[in-house]
Each structure stands twice: as C-alpha cells, then as structure tokens.
Write a protein that holds these residues in place. Structure first.
Motif, PDB file in Angstrom:
ATOM      1  N   VAL A  90      32.037  10.397   6.536  1.00 46.16           N
ATOM      2  CA  VAL A  90      32.145   9.175   6.901  1.00 46.16           C
ATOM      3  C   VAL A  90      31.182   8.835   8.133  1.00 46.16           C
ATOM      4  N   ALA A  91      31.187   9.927   8.923  1.00 46.45           N
ATOM      5  CA  ALA A  91      30.372   9.572  10.362  1.00 46.45           C
ATOM      6  C   ALA A  91      28.922   9.757  10.070  1.00 46.45           C
ATOM      7  N   PHE A  94      26.780   6.655  10.322  1.00 37.87           N
ATOM      8  CA  PHE A  94      26.846   5.977  11.592  1.00 37.87           C
ATOM      9  C   PHE A  94      25.984   6.730  12.790  1.00 37.87           C
ATOM     10  N   LEU A 108      28.919  14.961  16.462  1.00 33.52           N
ATOM     11  CA  LEU A 108      30.191  14.707  16.323  1.00 33.52           C
ATOM     12  C   LEU A 108      30.864  15.979  16.567  1.00 33.52           C
ATOM     13  N   ILE A 211      37.099   9.078  18.789  1.00 34.81           N
ATOM     14  CA  ILE A 211      37.565   8.358  17.189  1.00 34.81           C
ATOM     15  C   ILE A 211      38.792   8.692  16.861  1.00 34.81           C
ATOM     16  N   CYS A 247      29.786   2.924  17.592  1.00 34.49           N
ATOM     17  CA  CYS A 247      29.682   3.927  16.614  1.00 34.49           C
ATOM     18  C   CYS A 247      30.953   4.384  16.431  1.00 34.49           C
ATOM     19  N   ILE A 251      33.183   4.051  12.743  1.00 29.81           N
ATOM     20  CA  ILE A 251      33.583   5.415  12.207  1.00 29.81           C
ATOM     21  C   ILE A 251      35.205   5.139  11.686  1.00 29.81           C
ATOM     22  N   ARG A 252      35.985   4.762  12.913  1.00 31.37           N
ATOM     23  CA  ARG A 252      37.249   4.538  12.815  1.00 31.37           C
ATOM     24  C   ARG A 252      37.652   3.720  11.405  1.00 31.37           C
ATOM     25  N   SER A 254      35.888   2.998   9.014  1.00 33.01           N
ATOM     26  CA  SER A 254      35.569   3.495   7.807  1.00 33.01           C
ATOM     27  C   SER A 254      36.638   4.483   7.145  1.00 33.01           C
TER      28      SER A 254
END
Length: 258
Positions: A90-91, A94, A108, A211, A247, A251-252, A254
């Motif tokens: 997912v991340a 982004f 990340l 996140i 960003c 991510i959160r 998504s």
C-alpha cells in the motif's frame, strides 16, 4: 535464552534462531566457539545447530579458514515477510510520490520491540550520508520515525518503551534525558510530525509522521531524509513536513479501504 517454560515452547528452534541472529556486521564469520558465545549457548548445542543450518543451506563453512558464515538463503525469510506485508504494498506508490515531490530519500519503518525496522525505501539520486538498507534497525527514542510512532501511543505505553530503552548518546546531539525526549514527543503530537537532527548519525536529519491503522493505533512511520548538507531544520520543517504528513494520511486512508 527465553525463560518460557511452556511445553509448547521449542528450545531447539530458539537456539537455531539465536545462531542465525548471532551473525552480523561485526561477526561476519565465526568459528564454533565464537558461535556458541555469540548465541549464548554451549558448544555442543552450537555444533548441532550449525550442522543442521549448514545442511539446510542457511550456513556454510569456508573450505580454508573453516569459519562459518551465512548464505543468501537466509534472506528468503526476510523477503517472505516483505512479500506478505500488505502495508508495504500500500505504501510503496505513496513513498515513490513523496520521493519525487521532495527530491529526497523516503522510508517506511515498522516497530519491533524498542526499535524501528526499515521495510521500504525509495532512494533519491542525491547524496545521502548514511546507507540504511531494508532490514536496518534504529532505536525509537532518538529517531524521527521512532518518535513519530511513539507520539501516537498512550502515555503509559511511551513510558514503558522509553523506560526499557538504553538511552545512550550516539552523537553530541543525541537527547538522552527522559524529559527532553518526552518534550519532543509532545511537540510531535501538536504539530503532526517528528524531527531528528543528527542524533543517531552526523549529517543525517529526518522529518517523520506516524501511520495509523484501522483501529487508530500506530502501525508504522514514514520519514524523509534531509541531509544537513542541503537543509536546515527550519527549511525541512517548512517545506518537507506537510508532504510527509500528507503521505502518512494517504497511506492510512488506503489501509482503511482494504
């Protein structure tokens, strides 16, 4: 070694993992006695563990020096984690976008005990002072990503983690006072991002944001590297922090849609 006395706990497996973890940048190769000492087990156990790991292809012995070292097969275990980690998938887009927008390296990290572990990274073409490959570990208390993660926890959880940490000085800039670190965490809560200026490595500065997962609890942190050779802290906060916060929020969002 663990003190778990459960009948389900497999001490042989624990010893085998201890042997694998004993090899690092400071102990690239070891003889049997060194393996036993580094893993915290007796020589007889070390011999059985090394033999088994060698047969399975995770360890090999140099034909001339007779010293043991890890093989690339060990990386399969770590890769399997990354391949199964939905957050990384997912991340990644982004993080890539953040790297393009800022022109700097983006990362990340996920929590493990008292440390944050690098699980994704997009390296900018510009010079960065410190190379931190996937799997690198950094302490929570003196890093931007660590403080970002801590800022989203309850106070009691923060106190527990900081209390268990070895608050040692890595550079002249490292904050080691509990009060100073808590003040940084409180500032992170107010502004939505954390900073680290040369507290772990000289020349290294980061801007980070937590996140949050679907339950509103922190699951990771995203951070941008802003080398002191190109940025002042004030410039980094003004120009990079908004993008880092956005960003983390993207991510959160998504994660919630999965």
């Amino acid at each position: 070694m663990s003190e778990d006395n459960s009948t389900l706990f497999n001490q042989s497996l624990e010893k085998g993992l201890a042997v694998l973890r004993a090899f690092d940048a400071h102990r690239r190769t070891m003889n049997l006695a060194e393996v036993a000492e580094a893993a915290g087990i007796n020589k007889s156990s070390a011999q059985r563990m090394i033999h088994t790991l060698e047969q399975l292809g995770y360890v090999r012995k140099h034909p001339l020096t007779k010293r043991f070292q890890l093989t690339p097969r060990v990386m399969e275990i770590g890769y399997n984690y990354l391949a199964a980690d939905t957050l990384v998938d997912v991340a990644n887009p982004f993080l890539a976008e953040l790297a393009q927008v800022t022109g700097e390296t983006t990362n990340l990290t996920e929590p493990d005990g008292l440390e944050m572990v690098y699980v994704a990274r997009f390296v900018a073409p510009k010079f960065i002072p410190i190379h931190m490959p996937i799997g690198s570990r950094i302490p929570m208390y003196c890093t931007g990503s660590g403080r970002a993660y801590l800022s989203a926890l309850m106070d009691t959880q923060i106190d527990t983690l900081l209390g268990a940490s070895d608050l040692k000085r890595h550079t002249l800039h490292t904050l080691t006072s509990m009060d100073e670190i808590r003040a940084q965490i409180e500032a992170t809560r107010r502004q939505g991002y954390a900073t680290n200026k040369e507290e772990l490595f000289l020349g290294d500065m980061t801007i980070a944001a937590p996140i949050l997962g679907s339950q509103g609890l922190p699951v990771a942190a995203v951070h941008v590297v802003a080398p002191t050779s190109r940025w002042t802290l004030e410039e980094a906060e003004r120009k990079l922090a908004p993008a880092v916060i956005e960003c983390a929020r993207a991510i959160r969002t998504s994660i919630r849609t999965l």
